[in-house]
Write a protein that holds these residues in place. Structure first.
Motif, short mmCIF file in Angstrom:
data_model
loop_
_atom_site.label_atom_id
_atom_site.label_comp_id
_atom_site.label_asym_id
_atom_site.label_seq_id
_atom_site.Cartn_x
_atom_site.Cartn_y
_atom_site.Cartn_z
N THR A 146 -14.47 -0.47 146.55
CA THR A 146 -14.35 0.27 148.08
C THR A 146 -13.03 -0.04 148.94
O THR A 146 -12.27 -0.97 148.43
CB THR A 146 -15.55 -0.34 148.78
OG1 THR A 146 -15.52 -1.68 148.96
CG2 THR A 146 -16.97 -0.04 148.47
N GLY A 147 -12.76 0.69 149.90
CA GLY A 147 -11.84 0.62 151.00
C GLY A 147 -10.77 1.53 150.86
O GLY A 147 -10.99 2.69 150.65
N HIS A 293 -12.81 -4.99 147.27
CA HIS A 293 -12.47 -4.18 148.48
C HIS A 293 -10.97 -4.14 148.99
O HIS A 293 -10.64 -5.06 149.13
CB HIS A 293 -13.62 -4.76 149.62
CG HIS A 293 -13.27 -4.00 150.90
ND1 HIS A 293 -13.82 -2.65 151.02
CD2 HIS A 293 -12.95 -4.47 152.07
CE1 HIS A 293 -13.59 -2.25 152.27
NE2 HIS A 293 -13.15 -3.16 153.07
#
Length: 329
Positions: A146-147, A293
């Motif tokens: 994610t991110g 992340h």
């Protein structure tokens, strides 16, 4: 058209081969025509001297190359059907767009991922902009990572950002949860990342430059220790495929629930109580992906100078971190 510069230090174990074969092994997605044009125009140097196309490299040679790349127009993506996919856009202006990518979203279409990718969603979002090059893509993050991801909205911005990635001036910070107790408070992991010869879906780290491997560097700092797990921040000096995942696997500390690199197995399970095993199984069920992340991104904006973006930690990772704090701190 834009230029990429490369520099290679030939190892003492390198066999004597023609310069064009060496460059094709050392540079991804390069054609013979590009190498020939660079050679005839004097853009291939060995030991700071212009060479002929039949030059054979030797151990300890220093090879420098300037390769010209033609712009790839949005027509490459003409067969992609725009999809109204929700995108978590945290910033957008006339030059760039910064997205907080969710887990499970593939960035770019490919075999097995012909629909539902970030690029399908971007094409829908940019449907009235016909000047895009490669739909703005300048870097990627893994499907279940994610991110933050930045995309360019015009050719100038794309070249401007691409050059920063190439010159390693873009700063990218990741947060990761890894198995085991990392002893050092901070450190650097480096080596050559290439395909695992035993599993083509994985990458692995070599300490020598094998065919098609790429040099990689990750700097890390320990944020918190949870006895059997360690929470770390990582700053990328390079950005190779699966870099952080491969680097910590190499250290013997695979990312939590990274099924590709063994992190989906409970670390040192035979030494744990049944209660602890049950606790970690719960955590694996909450965070059903590798614990990685992309939390911040810093670069020079094409028009506005230095900029810095951050995003919050996703709920699945946040929940697991809090459970670990409650149990071990």
């Amino acid at each position: 058209m834009f230029i990429k510069k490369f520099k290679f230090f030939v190892e003492k174990y390198q066999k004597t081969i023609r310069i064009d074969k060496f460059l094709r092994k050392s540079i991804q997605n390069i054609s013979r025509n590009q190498i020939q044009k660079a050679t005839t125009s004097g853009k291939i140097l060995v030991n700071q001297s212009i060479i002929k196309k039949n030059y054979k490299i030797k151990p300890f040679d220093i090879v420098e190359a300037e390769i010209f790349y033609p712009p790839i127009l949005d027509s490459e993506y003409k067969n992609i059907i725009a999809e109204n996919i929700p995108l978590n856009i945290i910033y957008e202006d006339e030059d760039i767009i910064v997205i907080n990518k969710t887990a499970g979203m593939v960035v770019h279409p490919g075999f097995g991922n012909e629909k539902g990718t970030l690029i399908h969603g971007i094409k829908y979002h940019f449907k009235n902009n016909h000047q895009l090059y490669r739909l703005g893509l300048v870097h990627r993050i893994d499907k279940d990572t994610t991110g933050l991801l930045v995309l360019a909205k015009n050719e100038y911005a794309q070249k401007y950002l691409f050059q920063q990635f190439f010159s390693k001036t873009i700063q990218r910070k990741y947060l990761a949860l890894v198995w085991g107790n990392i002893q050092k408070k901070e450190g650097t992991i480096s080596g050559f990342i290439g395909r695992d010869p035993n599993n083509r879906k994985r990458m692995t780290l070599f300490q020598r430059n094998f065919s098609r491997s790429r040099y990689s560097v990750t700097h890390y700092k320990v944020l918190e220790k949870f006895k059997y797990l360690t929470y770390v921040s990582c700053n990328l000096e390079t950005g190779k495929t699966h870099q952080i995942r491969v680097h910590f696997k190499y250290l013997g500390h695979p990312l939590f629930n990274d099924s590709t690199y063994g992190g989906d197995k409970i670390f040192m399970k035979k030494y744990l109580s049944k209660k602890s095993v049950s606790f970690f199984k719960d955590c694996l069920n909450i965070l059903k992906r590798q614990a990685l992340h992309a939390v911040s991104l810093s670069f020079i904006h094409p028009q506005n100078g230095k900029c810095h973006f951050t995003c919050s930690i996703p709920e699945d990772l946040k929940t697991v971190i809090q459970k670990l704090r409650n149990k071990f701190l």
